[in-house]
Design a protein around this motif. Structure first.
Motif, PDB file in Angstrom:
ATOM      1  N   VAL A  14       1.063  -1.349   0.192  1.00  0.00           N
ATOM      2  CA  VAL A  14       0.035   0.039  -0.159  1.00  0.00           C
ATOM      3  C   VAL A  14       0.797   1.127  -0.018  1.00  0.00           C
ATOM      4  N   ARG A  18      -1.213   5.796   2.709  1.00  0.00           N
ATOM      5  CA  ARG A  18      -2.440   4.975   3.344  1.00  0.00           C
ATOM      6  C   ARG A  18      -1.827   4.090   4.744  1.00  0.00           C
ATOM      7  N   GLY A 101       5.456  -0.356  -2.563  1.00  0.00           N
ATOM      8  CA  GLY A 101       4.217   0.325  -1.514  1.00  0.00           C
ATOM      9  C   GLY A 101       5.001   1.145  -0.542  1.00  0.00           C
ATOM     10  N   LEU A 150      -4.214  -3.706   6.471  1.00  0.00           N
ATOM     11  CA  LEU A 150      -4.153  -2.966   4.839  1.00  0.00           C
ATOM     12  C   LEU A 150      -3.982  -3.761   3.812  1.00  0.00           C
ATOM     13  N   PRO A 152      -5.056  -5.453   0.571  1.00  0.00           N
ATOM     14  CA  PRO A 152      -6.061  -4.899  -0.522  1.00  0.00           C
ATOM     15  C   PRO A 152      -7.338  -5.768  -0.417  1.00  0.00           C
TER      16      PRO A 152
END
Length: 157
Positions: A14, A18, A101, A150, A152
């Motif tokens: 992520v 985020r 990420g 976290l 997805p």
């Protein structure tokens, strides 16, 4: 007594902004650090000097004093079990963007002279900091919860 330090990292798929929501905000921390994080007094958020109570998933209560906050990058706090206030450690959570990420790195340091945010200084025996070498490795468990929070969300076909 020597300083005892444990460092654990996890790569997350992520974006760093985020991940920061889960690292730098009380509600975000509550999803993986404990079952709840409540900021005490009149402080709004986790700025330097803020005091919070972290309730672990097993009901254990820890008081935390924020030492430093670098928005989007790092949060450092000193915390201790409310039942054993003389046993404190300092936790630094760092966040960095990666090509895929973000990476969260947590370093917990137990020291015989950790300042307790105006409450004096901790005095610990080596047995007190043995939790940093806990075979169950609480930080790996916590970071696994962070990754789960976290992850997805799959899109229905």
């Amino acid at each position: 007594m020597p300083i005892r330090t444990v460092t654990r990292s996890i790569d997350l798929a992520v974006a760093a902004d985020r991940a920061w929501e889960a690292v730098g905000q009380p509600d975000g921390l509550a999803t993986w650090l404990g079952s709840s994080v409540e900021v005490q007094g009149e402080a709004v958020g986790l700025g330097a000097g803020a005091v919070a109570v972290v309730v672990d998933h097993d009901g254990r209560r820890r008081r935390a004093v924020v030492v430093e906050r670098r928005e989007g990058a790092a949060l450092t706090f000193t915390w201790w079990d409310e039942a054993e206030p003389e046993h404190a450690s300092t936790v630094r959570i760092e966040l960095e963007a990666t090509a895929d990420g973000s990476r969260v790195t947590v370093t917990e340091t137990a020291d015989a002279t950790v300042p307790l945010g105006g409450a004096g200084r901790a005095s610990m025996s080596s047995a007190t900091v043995d939790h940093l070498d806990d075979p169950g490795d609480r930080w790996e468990q916590r970071l696994a919860r962070l990754a789960g929070c976290l992850a997805p969300v799959p899109v229905a076909a």
